[in-house]
Structures are given as C-alpha cells and as structure tokens.
Design a protein around this motif. Sequence first.
Motif, PDB file in Angstrom:
ATOM      1  N   LEU A  32       0.886  -0.883  -0.194  1.00 30.93           N
ATOM      2  CA  LEU A  32      -0.583  -0.493  -0.397  1.00 30.93           C
ATOM      3  C   LEU A  32       0.516   1.147   0.275  1.00 30.93           C
ATOM      4  O   LEU A  32       0.147   2.073  -0.714  1.00 30.93           O
ATOM      5  CB  LEU A  32      -0.719  -0.237   1.230  1.00 30.93           C
ATOM      6  N   THR A  33       2.413   1.127   0.599  1.00 34.36           N
ATOM      7  CA  THR A  33       3.014   2.052   0.711  1.00 34.36           C
ATOM      8  C   THR A  33       3.385   2.797  -1.253  1.00 34.36           C
ATOM      9  O   THR A  33       3.516   3.712  -1.283  1.00 34.36           O
ATOM     10  CB  THR A  33       4.293   1.847   1.500  1.00 34.36           C
ATOM     11  N   ARG A  34       3.910   1.830  -1.235  1.00 36.68           N
ATOM     12  CA  ARG A  34       4.146   1.588  -2.837  1.00 36.68           C
ATOM     13  C   ARG A  34       2.989   2.131  -4.270  1.00 36.68           C
ATOM     14  O   ARG A  34       3.190   3.231  -4.588  1.00 36.68           O
ATOM     15  CB  ARG A  34       4.547   0.357  -3.327  1.00 36.68           C
ATOM     16  N   GLU A  35       1.849   1.168  -3.498  1.00 37.32           N
ATOM     17  CA  GLU A  35       0.717   2.021  -4.442  1.00 37.32           C
ATOM     18  C   GLU A  35       0.312   3.489  -3.853  1.00 37.32           C
ATOM     19  O   GLU A  35      -0.070   4.398  -4.588  1.00 37.32           O
ATOM     20  CB  GLU A  35      -0.726   1.593  -3.624  1.00 37.32           C
ATOM     21  N   VAL A  36       0.361   4.154  -2.980  1.00 33.20           N
ATOM     22  CA  VAL A  36       0.446   4.693  -2.671  1.00 33.20           C
ATOM     23  C   VAL A  36       1.086   6.265  -3.329  1.00 33.20           C
ATOM     24  O   VAL A  36       1.468   7.194  -3.507  1.00 33.20           O
ATOM     25  CB  VAL A  36       0.949   6.194  -1.123  1.00 33.20           C
ATOM     26  N   ARG A  37       2.679   5.641  -3.400  1.00 38.38           N
ATOM     27  CA  ARG A  37       3.868   5.953  -4.368  1.00 38.38           C
ATOM     28  C   ARG A  37       4.019   6.654  -6.094  1.00 38.38           C
ATOM     29  O   ARG A  37       3.451   7.722  -6.499  1.00 38.38           O
ATOM     30  CB  ARG A  37       5.953   5.678  -3.832  1.00 38.38           C
ATOM     31  N   LEU A  38       2.846   5.085  -6.606  1.00 36.28           N
ATOM     32  CA  LEU A  38       3.284   5.143  -7.656  1.00 36.28           C
ATOM     33  C   LEU A  38       1.601   5.812  -7.646  1.00 36.28           C
ATOM     34  O   LEU A  38       1.442   6.808  -9.006  1.00 36.28           O
ATOM     35  CB  LEU A  38       2.313   4.174  -7.685  1.00 36.28           C
ATOM     36  N   THR A  39       0.776   6.381  -7.425  1.00 37.33           N
ATOM     37  CA  THR A  39      -0.553   7.292  -7.546  1.00 37.33           C
ATOM     38  C   THR A  39      -0.513   8.572  -7.440  1.00 37.33           C
ATOM     39  O   THR A  39      -0.920   9.752  -7.980  1.00 37.33           O
ATOM     40  CB  THR A  39      -1.507   6.905  -6.694  1.00 37.33           C
ATOM     41  N   CYS A  40       0.663   8.868  -6.391  1.00 33.80           N
ATOM     42  CA  CYS A  40       1.274  10.088  -6.318  1.00 33.80           C
ATOM     43  C   CYS A  40       1.990  10.216  -7.476  1.00 33.80           C
ATOM     44  O   CYS A  40       1.229  11.393  -7.636  1.00 33.80           O
ATOM     45  CB  CYS A  40       1.576  10.418  -4.779  1.00 33.80           C
ATOM     46  N   SER A  41       2.655   9.666  -7.949  1.00 34.08           N
ATOM     47  CA  SER A  41       3.320  10.640  -8.633  1.00 34.08           C
ATOM     48  C   SER A  41       2.641  10.552  -9.921  1.00 34.08           C
ATOM     49  O   SER A  41       2.614  11.847 -11.332  1.00 34.08           O
ATOM     50  CB  SER A  41       4.912   9.821  -9.281  1.00 34.08           C
ATOM     51  N   GLN A  42       1.824   9.641 -10.045  1.00 34.40           N
ATOM     52  CA  GLN A  42       0.321   9.514 -11.720  1.00 34.40           C
ATOM     53  C   GLN A  42      -0.174  11.259 -10.856  1.00 34.40           C
ATOM     54  O   GLN A  42      -0.425  12.102 -12.482  1.00 34.40           O
ATOM     55  CB  GLN A  42      -0.420   8.883 -12.048  1.00 34.40           C
ATOM     56  N   SER A  71       4.266   6.863   2.878  1.00 35.76           N
ATOM     57  CA  SER A  71       4.134   5.529   3.688  1.00 35.76           C
ATOM     58  C   SER A  71       2.793   6.209   4.963  1.00 35.76           C
ATOM     59  O   SER A  71       2.715   5.648   6.312  1.00 35.76           O
ATOM     60  CB  SER A  71       4.845   4.847   5.005  1.00 35.76           C
ATOM     61  N   ARG A  72       3.195   7.296   5.157  1.00 35.22           N
ATOM     62  CA  ARG A  72       2.093   8.437   6.567  1.00 35.22           C
ATOM     63  C   ARG A  72       1.168   8.818   5.850  1.00 35.22           C
ATOM     64  O   ARG A  72      -0.181   9.545   6.845  1.00 35.22           O
ATOM     65  CB  ARG A  72       3.054   9.333   7.114  1.00 35.22           C
ATOM     66  N   ARG A  73       1.084   8.536   4.517  1.00 34.93           N
ATOM     67  CA  ARG A  73      -0.395   8.939   3.346  1.00 34.93           C
ATOM     68  C   ARG A  73      -1.294   7.960   3.203  1.00 34.93           C
ATOM     69  O   ARG A  73      -1.968   7.759   2.098  1.00 34.93           O
ATOM     70  CB  ARG A  73       0.622   9.778   2.266  1.00 34.93           C
ATOM     71  N   VAL A  74      -1.048   6.973   4.002  1.00 34.95           N
ATOM     72  CA  VAL A  74      -1.850   5.573   3.230  1.00 34.95           C
ATOM     73  C   VAL A  74      -2.505   5.918   3.700  1.00 34.95           C
ATOM     74  O   VAL A  74      -3.485   5.410   3.358  1.00 34.95           O
ATOM     75  CB  VAL A  74      -0.725   4.205   3.537  1.00 34.95           C
ATOM     76  N   ASP A  75      -3.183   5.586   5.150  1.00 34.26           N
ATOM     77  CA  ASP A  75      -4.490   5.977   5.810  1.00 34.26           C
ATOM     78  C   ASP A  75      -5.346   7.050   4.832  1.00 34.26           C
ATOM     79  O   ASP A  75      -6.664   7.295   4.997  1.00 34.26           O
ATOM     80  CB  ASP A  75      -4.367   6.508   7.609  1.00 34.26           C
ATOM     81  N   ALA A  76      -4.868   8.237   4.805  1.00 38.38           N
ATOM     82  CA  ALA A  76      -5.023   9.449   3.991  1.00 38.38           C
ATOM     83  C   ALA A  76      -5.915   8.972   2.646  1.00 38.38           C
ATOM     84  O   ALA A  76      -7.150   9.386   2.274  1.00 38.38           O
ATOM     85  CB  ALA A  76      -5.048  11.024   3.841  1.00 38.38           C
ATOM     86  N   ALA A  77      -5.511   8.413   2.048  1.00 36.12           N
ATOM     87  CA  ALA A  77      -5.617   7.771   1.143  1.00 36.12           C
ATOM     88  C   ALA A  77      -6.577   6.411   0.915  1.00 36.12           C
ATOM     89  O   ALA A  77      -7.113   6.563  -0.224  1.00 36.12           O
ATOM     90  CB  ALA A  77      -4.374   6.972   0.170  1.00 36.12           C
ATOM     91  N   ILE A  78      -6.842   5.774   1.643  1.00 36.45           N
ATOM     92  CA  ILE A  78      -7.685   4.749   1.828  1.00 36.45           C
ATOM     93  C   ILE A  78      -9.254   5.180   2.371  1.00 36.45           C
ATOM     94  O   ILE A  78     -10.132   5.236   1.021  1.00 36.45           O
ATOM     95  CB  ILE A  78      -7.034   4.029   3.072  1.00 36.45           C
ATOM     96  N   ALA A  79      -8.800   6.279   3.027  1.00 36.52           N
ATOM     97  CA  ALA A  79     -10.089   7.310   3.784  1.00 36.52           C
ATOM     98  C   ALA A  79     -10.730   7.541   2.443  1.00 36.52           C
ATOM     99  O   ALA A  79     -12.349   8.088   2.052  1.00 36.52           O
ATOM    100  CB  ALA A  79      -9.704   7.807   4.270  1.00 36.52           C
ATOM    101  N   ALA A  80      -9.995   8.783   1.383  1.00 37.11           N
ATOM    102  CA  ALA A  80     -10.288   9.273   0.694  1.00 37.11           C
ATOM    103  C   ALA A  80     -10.551   8.773  -0.971  1.00 37.11           C
ATOM    104  O   ALA A  80     -11.500   9.164  -1.966  1.00 37.11           O
ATOM    105  CB  ALA A  80      -9.252  11.082   0.383  1.00 37.11           C
ATOM    106  N   GLY A  81     -10.456   7.322  -1.048  1.00 36.41           N
ATOM    107  CA  GLY A  81     -11.272   6.221  -1.938  1.00 36.41           C
ATOM    108  C   GLY A  81      -9.667   6.452  -3.115  1.00 36.41           C
ATOM    109  O   GLY A  81     -10.006   6.372  -3.496  1.00 36.41           O
ATOM    110  N   ARG A  82      -8.760   6.951  -2.565  1.00 37.98           N
ATOM    111  CA  ARG A  82      -7.717   7.215  -3.967  1.00 37.98           C
ATOM    112  C   ARG A  82      -7.636   6.060  -3.795  1.00 37.98           C
ATOM    113  O   ARG A  82      -6.313   5.746  -5.196  1.00 37.98           O
ATOM    114  CB  ARG A  82      -6.674   7.788  -3.117  1.00 37.98           C
ATOM    115  N   ILE A  83      -6.744   4.970  -3.257  1.00 36.86           N
ATOM    116  CA  ILE A  83      -6.364   3.172  -3.060  1.00 36.86           C
ATOM    117  C   ILE A  83      -7.137   2.257  -2.100  1.00 36.86           C
ATOM    118  O   ILE A  83      -8.487   2.659  -1.555  1.00 36.86           O
ATOM    119  CB  ILE A  83      -5.166   2.870  -2.772  1.00 36.86           C
TER     120      ILE A  83
END
Length: 271
Positions: A121-131, A200-212
């Motif tokens: 999920l940390t990797r998912e955040v990184r890839l999604t964020c850079s996109q 790794s500190r963005r995962v919870d927010a990304a899940i809550a917002a439905g981004r991942i």
Amino acid sequence: MEHAEAELVGRAAAGDADALAEVVRLLRDPMYRLALRMTGNVADAEDAAQEILLRVLGHLDTWRGEAKLSTWAYRIGVNYLLNLRRASPQEAVGLSLDDFAGGLRDGLAEEEYRGPEAAVLTREVRLTCSQAMLQCLSREERVAFVLGDVFELGSADAAWILDISPAAYRKRLERAKSRLGRFLNATCGVANPAAWCRCSRRVDAAIAAGRIDPRRPVLAAHPASAAERQMAHLHDAAAVLRAHPDYTLPEARRAAIARILHSNRFPLLDR
C-alpha cells in the motif's frame, strides 16, 4: 531494421492479419504507457490506448518512413491525448502543484502505516501520487516531460511528435522539469530525504479518500514487462517517474483489440 519495419508495415497496410497482429504487439504497451502517464487512470488509459492503436492501424498506409514506426505512432497518440475531452480529476478542478502539496500535508499521519500489506500500500501511494502529480501540469507540459524525461526520446524526435521546433520543445520541457523539480525537492521524501512528505504516512488518508483500495491495489499490482527500475538519482524529477514499472496493456484489453482486428468491422482485413 528500417527495411524490416517498412516491409512489416507494407504487409499490414495491405491487410495481412499476421502483420497487423505484429504491429499491435510492438505498439500496444508503449501506447498504453503513454496514455497512462497522460490520463493518470488505468481505465481511461486502456480506452485511450485501444483508440490510439485502431487509429494507427487505420492510417498505416500513410506511413512513409519519415520516422520510426514507434515515433510515428506516438505522434498519433499524442494528438489524440492532447485533444481528449475527458479530464482527470486534477485537470477538471485545475489543481496546481501548490494545491496538491497542501492536500498532501493535510492528510499526513503522525506515524507510518503499519496495517496489513503495508509495503504494497505504501508503494501504491507512491505510484498513485506521482501519476497525480503529472496531472497538475498542463497537457502540453506533461507530454513534453513524459516524452523527454520519462521515455527519454531525443528533442528532435519529441519535437517532431509534437509538431513544434526543437527549440520550442526544449523550452517547454525545461518549464515542466523546473516546476516538477521544485515541487519534489520541497515536498517528496522519495526525491529529497529532507522533504516532509512520506508515502507510508499517506496511506490512511489515501484509503479514507478512496484514492487507493487496500483490497485491490491498482498500480502496485499492475502487469508489467520488467521489474521496477531503481532510482539512481532521487533528486531528479524524471527518476521518480521512470521508477514506475514498464506497464503492459492488460490482457482483457489485448483480447478486445484482437477481436476487433479479426471481426468484419476492421476495414484493413476486408481488402
């Protein structure tokens, strides 16, 4: 190689089914990677890649060898993507890199995510964020950056694809690189260890917002043709984007394109 490419295109343009299939095999993943960087969304990229491939195949008889087949196909793809009516969420609201940075800061947790599948999920955040970061650029800046610093095309080829002068292309590319570089250096802990944001500190927010979706990560589990590239120069904006795997067009969409090619609806095969 040039003769072989010309021979292949000639057979495909004449309606040879095997040659058409080979052209699709050569171009499907590069066109998909271009579409994914430009749209920022897997579903939209699949749709765009299919449309680009069909346009390329429909115009094969106009290719005169003025550029490599892949470069010529990029020109068709870029023209389609620059004029695509559908906008990414960032484009739709006119989100700037400053706005994007503010959103990242607001959702930053105090601690690293340590729940299930933390590494994925940390990797998912990184890839999604850079996109998403790319979507904060204008389409013209984005495609200049993708062609030059992500796909590493020379300025002559990139300028030909965009139908502008090499000098104008280099100016556009430098503007995009400067904007992304400032953003990453000030914000991204991957690009600059001294910056404040951590995936790794963005995962919870990304899940809550439905981004991942923690049950179905999209980019971290995406089919790829090669292992993820290592980032040798993390301060370089292009290195962050080049660190994405070499994504491949999903199998279901490959099958859909194959069905179109072998249907009675594709004109090249009716010759």
